[in-house]
Design an enzyme around this catalytic site. Structure first.
Site, mmCIF file in Angstrom:
data_model
loop_
_atom_site.group_PDB
_atom_site.id
_atom_site.type_symbol
_atom_site.label_atom_id
_atom_site.label_comp_id
_atom_site.label_asym_id
_atom_site.label_seq_id
_atom_site.Cartn_x
_atom_site.Cartn_y
_atom_site.Cartn_z
ATOM 1 C CB THR A 54 -0.943 -2.868 6.892
ATOM 2 O OG1 THR A 54 -2.220 -2.174 6.672
ATOM 3 C CG2 THR A 54 -0.876 -4.330 6.956
ATOM 4 C CB SER A 55 -3.667 0.225 10.603
ATOM 5 O OG SER A 55 -4.054 0.813 9.517
ATOM 6 C CG HIS B 246 -3.076 2.466 -1.752
ATOM 7 N ND1 HIS B 246 -2.981 2.713 -0.223
ATOM 8 C CD2 HIS B 246 -4.132 1.781 -2.187
ATOM 9 C CE1 HIS B 246 -4.121 1.874 0.250
ATOM 10 N NE2 HIS B 246 -4.683 1.250 -0.969
ATOM 11 C CG ASN C 75 1.274 -4.011 13.333
ATOM 12 O OD1 ASN C 75 1.440 -3.042 14.039
ATOM 13 N ND2 ASN C 75 0.568 -3.489 12.228
ATOM 14 C CD GLN D 204 -2.579 -1.485 2.709
ATOM 15 O OE1 GLN D 204 -3.396 -0.726 2.974
ATOM 16 N NE2 GLN D 204 -1.619 -1.995 3.667
ATOM 17 C CB CYS E 184 -0.757 15.512 -17.992
ATOM 18 S SG CYS E 184 -1.935 16.732 -18.710
#
Ligand code: OAD
Length: 265
Positions: free
Chosen positions: A205-206, A134, A230, A116, A142
């Site tokens: 990652t949460s 992401h 984590n 991500q 552009c």
């Protein structure tokens, strides 16, 4: 952080050592030890700039509407983050994941690294099979033609930056904003990897932003052994087979050493 003889660490290492297909989803926590702020962090104090969404409102920065209403502020903020990413170096967690790809390839296996993160640090560490859910912050496109450029590694001088491709158009970062579609190729590659892996890992990652957070459930339903790395508990913690609590820059290298021995020089 679990010691090297901790049963959970040993179990995860054994599973990795015998796996052929591994899928890993990473989030901002994997880059925290490279000095890049996360978005949500239970222990970060507001004003510390360690968890961006404690200091900034995502609705005023990370949506198409925010860019439309204040392109100067939004592009300035993304240029500040872009420069931070360019200056950052991969940490031992990124390097361990790059090694995992090589170890699996040497055994006719395959790692799909789904991230991500928009910082490109996995690629800088040597990972090749990276799926960017992401987008990435180093490329800008552009607003009129969609053509992409990689701005030079210096601070931009004009906000919003002017598009070199069409008069009157602007450049925006090639990241996915809230309310935008994720790249369809990336989603299907991530889904396919999660549905066909022997081991699935959720790292830094949460586990609250979908569809990335849903990949763990896809992998579990397909029978994969699941691991979380984590420093805090997340919604994934109670779901995975093994939860390893601590910094990914320490846990991942230990895991790799236990699974495959010391890294070749
Ligand atoms: P978050 O900031 O939501 O979560 C980072 C997680 O990493 C937290 O659970 C931290 O506890 C953990 N963490 C922090 N330092 C760590 C370390 N050294 N080792 C291991 N874990 C650590 O980041 P993401 O889950 O990536 O999207 O957030 C997902 C998405 O939300 C981002 O891609 C971004 C954001 O809004 C967009 O901008 C579209």
């Amino acid at each position: 952080m679990p010691g090297n003889d901790h049963p959970s660490l040993l179990m995860a290492a054994r599973k990795l050592a015998s796996a052929r297909r591994v899928a890993v989803v990473t989030g901002a926590g994997v880059s925290a030890e490279s000095g890049i702020p996360t978005f949500r962090d239970k222990s970060a104090m507001p004003g510390s700039m360690q968890a961006l969404w404690k200091d900034f409102d995502p609705l005023t920065l990370a949506t198409p509407e925010a860019f439309a209403s204040d392109p100067q502020r939004v592009s300035r903020w993304y240029d500040w983050r872009r420069l931070g990413c360019l200056a950052a170096q991969p940490n031992p967690g990124h390097l361990a994941l790059a090694r995992l790809e090589r170890e699996l390839a040497a055994r006719a296996g395959r790692l799909t690294l789904i991230t991500q993160n928009v910082d490109r640090l996995h690629q800088k560490a040597g990972s090749a099979n990276v799926v960017e859910l992401h987008g990435n912050i180093l490329a800008w496109r552009c607003t009129s033609t969609g053509r992409e450029v990689t701005p030079p590694p210096e601070p931009m001088t004009q906000f919003p930056p002017v598009s070199p491709f069409r008069q009157g158009a602007q450049l925006r970062p090639c990241v996915v904003w809230f309310g935008e579609m994720l790249p369809p190729d990336a989603i299907s590659a991530a889904d396919e990897a999660a549905a066909s892996c022997d081991v699935f890992m959720s790292v830094g990652t949460s586990a609250v932003v979908y569809p990335a957070a849903g990949l763990l459930h896809v992998a579990r339903a397909a029978g994969a052994f699941t691991v979380e790395v984590n420093k805090d508990a997340t919604p994934a913690t109670g779901v995975v087979d093994v939860a390893l609590q601590g910094p990914s820059g320490e846990i991942l290298p230990s895991l790799l050493r236990l699974a495959f021995g010391h890294a070749p020089p």
